[in-house]
Design a protein around this motif. Structure first.
Motif, PDB file in Angstrom:
ATOM      1  N   ALA A 177       0.815  -1.210   0.000  1.00 31.39           N
ATOM      2  CA  ALA A 177       0.000   0.000   0.000  1.00 31.39           C
ATOM      3  C   ALA A 177       0.851   1.263   0.000  1.00 31.39           C
ATOM      4  N   ASP A 178       2.160   1.102  -0.092  1.00 28.03           N
ATOM      5  CA  ASP A 178       3.055   2.252  -0.162  1.00 28.03           C
ATOM      6  C   ASP A 178       3.211   2.632  -1.632  1.00 28.03           C
ATOM      7  N   ILE A 179       2.312   3.457  -2.123  1.00 30.12           N
ATOM      8  CA  ILE A 179       2.229   3.774  -3.551  1.00 30.12           C
ATOM      9  C   ILE A 179       3.448   4.567  -4.022  1.00 30.12           C
ATOM     10  N   TYR A 180       3.891   5.526  -3.233  1.00 35.68           N
ATOM     11  CA  TYR A 180       5.026   6.361  -3.641  1.00 35.68           C
ATOM     12  C   TYR A 180       6.350   5.601  -3.594  1.00 35.68           C
ATOM     13  N   GLY A 181       6.499   4.717  -2.622  1.00 40.57           N
ATOM     14  CA  GLY A 181       7.766   4.001  -2.465  1.00 40.57           C
ATOM     15  C   GLY A 181       7.572   2.509  -2.319  1.00 40.57           C
ATOM     16  N   PRO A 182       7.036   1.823  -3.347  1.00 41.08           N
ATOM     17  CA  PRO A 182       6.778   0.385  -3.235  1.00 41.08           C
ATOM     18  C   PRO A 182       8.075  -0.418  -3.111  1.00 41.08           C
ATOM     19  N   SER A 183       8.048  -1.441  -2.269  1.00 35.29           N
ATOM     20  CA  SER A 183       9.235  -2.262  -2.032  1.00 35.29           C
ATOM     21  C   SER A 183       8.983  -3.747  -2.191  1.00 35.29           C
ATOM     22  N   VAL A 184       7.726  -4.151  -2.138  1.00 34.70           N
ATOM     23  CA  VAL A 184       7.403  -5.576  -2.120  1.00 34.70           C
ATOM     24  C   VAL A 184       7.902  -6.282  -3.373  1.00 34.70           C
ATOM     25  N   GLN A 185       7.853  -5.598  -4.529  1.00 35.84           N
ATOM     26  CA  GLN A 185       8.293  -6.236  -5.763  1.00 35.84           C
ATOM     27  C   GLN A 185       9.764  -6.648  -5.688  1.00 35.84           C
ATOM     28  N   MET A 186      10.571  -5.871  -4.987  1.00 36.30           N
ATOM     29  CA  MET A 186      11.994  -6.190  -4.835  1.00 36.30           C
ATOM     30  C   MET A 186      12.213  -7.218  -3.729  1.00 36.30           C
ATOM     31  N   LEU A 187      11.511  -7.047  -2.626  1.00 33.23           N
ATOM     32  CA  LEU A 187      11.688  -7.943  -1.482  1.00 33.23           C
ATOM     33  C   LEU A 187      11.328  -9.386  -1.820  1.00 33.23           C
ATOM     34  N   LEU A 188      10.307  -9.574  -2.686  1.00 35.78           N
ATOM     35  CA  LEU A 188       9.883 -10.926  -3.060  1.00 35.78           C
ATOM     36  C   LEU A 188      10.300 -11.304  -4.479  1.00 35.78           C
ATOM     37  N   ASN A 189      11.045 -10.405  -5.129  1.00 37.50           N
ATOM     38  CA  ASN A 189      11.511 -10.665  -6.494  1.00 37.50           C
ATOM     39  C   ASN A 189      10.344 -10.952  -7.442  1.00 37.50           C
ATOM     40  N   LEU A 190       9.397 -10.028  -7.456  1.00 34.33           N
ATOM     41  CA  LEU A 190       8.222 -10.170  -8.326  1.00 34.33           C
ATOM     42  C   LEU A 190       8.569  -9.647  -9.711  1.00 34.33           C
ATOM     43  N   GLY A 191       9.237 -10.457 -10.490  1.00 37.74           N
ATOM     44  CA  GLY A 191       9.738 -10.007 -11.770  1.00 37.74           C
ATOM     45  C   GLY A 191       8.711  -9.964 -12.881  1.00 37.74           C
ATOM     46  N   ASP A 192       7.691 -10.797 -12.805  1.00 34.73           N
ATOM     47  CA  ASP A 192       6.716 -10.905 -13.889  1.00 34.73           C
ATOM     48  C   ASP A 192       5.585  -9.899 -13.734  1.00 34.73           C
ATOM     49  N   GLU A 193       5.001  -9.508 -14.869  1.00 36.06           N
ATOM     50  CA  GLU A 193       3.800  -8.683 -14.831  1.00 36.06           C
ATOM     51  C   GLU A 193       2.610  -9.549 -14.436  1.00 36.06           C
ATOM     52  N   PRO A 194       1.664  -9.007 -13.689  1.00 37.37           N
ATOM     53  CA  PRO A 194       0.504  -9.800 -13.273  1.00 37.37           C
ATOM     54  C   PRO A 194      -0.378 -10.194 -14.450  1.00 37.37           C
ATOM     55  N   GLU A 195      -0.933 -11.379 -14.367  1.00 42.43           N
ATOM     56  CA  GLU A 195      -1.819 -11.883 -15.415  1.00 42.43           C
ATOM     57  C   GLU A 195      -3.258 -11.478 -15.131  1.00 42.43           C
ATOM     58  N   PRO A 196      -4.067 -11.272 -16.189  1.00 44.69           N
ATOM     59  CA  PRO A 196      -5.488 -10.989 -15.964  1.00 44.69           C
ATOM     60  C   PRO A 196      -6.210 -12.229 -15.461  1.00 44.69           C
ATOM     61  N   ALA A 197      -7.189 -12.009 -14.592  1.00 50.06           N
ATOM     62  CA  ALA A 197      -7.985 -13.118 -14.086  1.00 50.06           C
ATOM     63  C   ALA A 197      -8.992 -13.541 -15.146  1.00 50.06           C
ATOM     64  N   ASP A 198      -9.174 -14.841 -15.315  1.00 49.75           N
ATOM     65  CA  ASP A 198     -10.096 -15.369 -16.320  1.00 49.75           C
ATOM     66  C   ASP A 198     -11.524 -14.915 -16.041  1.00 49.75           C
ATOM     67  N   GLY A 199     -12.140 -14.313 -17.049  1.00 45.74           N
ATOM     68  CA  GLY A 199     -13.548 -13.936 -16.946  1.00 45.74           C
ATOM     69  C   GLY A 199     -13.822 -12.766 -16.022  1.00 45.74           C
ATOM     70  N   GLU A 200     -12.795 -12.110 -15.536  1.00 49.39           N
ATOM     71  CA  GLU A 200     -12.995 -10.993 -14.622  1.00 49.39           C
ATOM     72  C   GLU A 200     -12.139  -9.811 -15.065  1.00 49.39           C
ATOM     73  N   ASN A 201     -12.618  -8.645 -14.753  1.00 48.15           N
ATOM     74  CA  ASN A 201     -11.848  -7.438 -15.040  1.00 48.15           C
ATOM     75  C   ASN A 201     -10.918  -7.154 -13.860  1.00 48.15           C
ATOM     76  N   LYS A 202     -10.108  -8.153 -13.546  1.00 53.44           N
ATOM     77  CA  LYS A 202      -9.199  -8.065 -12.401  1.00 53.44           C
ATOM     78  C   LYS A 202      -7.845  -8.654 -12.771  1.00 53.44           C
ATOM     79  N   LEU A 203      -6.863  -8.411 -11.900  1.00 54.47           N
ATOM     80  CA  LEU A 203      -5.543  -8.994 -12.063  1.00 54.47           C
ATOM     81  C   LEU A 203      -5.337 -10.105 -11.045  1.00 54.47           C
ATOM     82  N   MET A 204      -4.538 -11.086 -11.416  1.00 52.45           N
ATOM     83  CA  MET A 204      -4.159 -12.140 -10.484  1.00 52.45           C
ATOM     84  C   MET A 204      -2.924 -11.690  -9.699  1.00 52.45           C
TER      85      MET A 204
END
Length: 355
Positions: A142-169
């Motif tokens: 929830a730290d929009i200005y200074g996000p860190s979770v992507q680095m801490l967990l090594n979230l390298g991939d872009e999120p995929e869209p959820a099937d049948g929903e206007n949401k992200l996985m």
């Protein structure tokens, strides 16, 4: 007395000059003003508060009355309602607000009064520690200005869209379902947004991500006591907050403000964590208390909230965070400290009564 008649838009503009107590944002952009009726010399203003603390609503109502009276409004009727999403947990009370996280049983905010105390590192390792208890866990940055979770967990991939929903996985890493603004924007792009846009982004991360069924969603909050903290407390039912601080008085001053803010909006404080509590020299094993030590333990006793433990200032934690390999996922003495932290947090969650 003035015979001037005001429009609803003129009244709204006047109300934009009133800030919510303890915050820099005005009551209109915060959504406190729910309705304005201007008929001749009579003006009716409807206010709705997401806290049961009537001292706040009384103070705002008085400011509204004085502001409008000083502007020349002859007759002002102020209607006040309290709608606190933090109240009546588990009692099944009807709530007209849409449930942003319908499959999530518990929401824990990891917060700090100031930046630089290692809050995000604690949040990420806590989330992993909770998975070791057999829980289904999510981590939302929830730290929009200074996000860190992507680095801490090594979230390298872009999120995929959820099937049948206007949401992200959410992206799964180390058994945790995670989402961060850091995977949605370029790493080198600063977000130059005003408060309302940031609050909207946080709400979208809750609403437009398919979190599924979770036992716990950990929220890595931004530092301080600003817009996002109030937005989150208005939009979802928080199980409680974990406050992260370092031992020195300079950090404890702001930790107290964080505790007070959550208590003011009716969110239980699950406890304090003292990060960077001490340093163990790798060659001699001697303990050095670089930022002092024991301050959070004493503060927890003073505030009558649980003390959740000490996390040392260790090279292993820093290296794991930089490499996207959190120490909580590793079999090590430091990793065990985060397992113990998770156990204490979960124990606080399940206490019959929380301060």
């Amino acid at each position: 007395m003035s015979n001037k008649q005001f429009t609803a838009k003129e009244i709204e503009d006047l109300l934009k000059g009133i800030t919510y107590p303890g915050f820099s944002r005005d009551i209109v952009s915060f959504g406190i003003v729910k309705g304005i009726e201007a008929e001749g010399p009579q003006v009716t203003v409807s206010l709705e508060f997401s806290t049961s603390d009537e001292t706040i609503s009384q103070k705002v109502a008085e400011q509204v009355g004085k502001t409008l009276s000083d502007a020349g409004v002859e007759a002002v009727d102020i209607k006040v309602q309290h709608h606190n999403p933090q109240a009546n947990a588990g009692e099944g009370e009807a709530n007209d607000a849409p449930d942003l996280l319908p499959g999530v049983k518990h929401i824990i905010a990891v917060a700090s009064g100031k930046g630089g105390v290692g809050k995000s590192t604690i949040a990420a390792n806590l989330a992993i520690g909770l998975t070791k208890l057999g829980l289904k866990v999510g981590l939302m940055d929830a730290d929009i200005y200074g996000p860190s979770v992507q680095m801490l967990l090594n979230l390298g991939d872009e999120p995929e869209p959820a099937d049948g929903e206007n949401k992200l996985m959410p992206i799964e890493a180390y058994g945790v379902k995670a989402m961060s603004m850091g995977v949605l924007v370029d790493a080198d792009t600063p977000l130059v947004w005003r408060g309302p846009m940031v609050s909207s982004a946080v709400e979208q991360l809750m609403r437009d991500v398919n979190w599924g069924e979770l036992d716990v969603l950990v929220l890595d909050m931004p530092p301080g006591t600003g817009d996002i903290q109030l937005t989150v407390s208005q939009k979802v039912k928080l199980t409680g907050a974990v406050i992260v601080t370092t031992p020195q008085e300079l950090a404890l001053i702001d930790a107290r403000k964080g505790i007070g803010m959550f208590q003011k909006v009716g969110v239980p404080v699950l406890g304090l964590v003292e990060n960077m509590s001490y340093f163990l020299a790798p060659d001699t094993g001697k303990r050095y208390e670089i930022f002092s030590s024991g301050g959070a333990r004493k503060e927890a006793l003073r505030q009558r909230v649980p003390f959740l433990g000490e996390i040392p200032l260790q090279l292993e934690i820093r290296e794991g965070s930089d490499a996207g390999k959190p120490v909580a996922a590793q079999d090590s003495p430091i990793g065990e400290l985060f397992s113990q932290l998770a156990e204490k947090v979960w124990q606080s969650v399940n206490e019959p009564k929380m301060q």
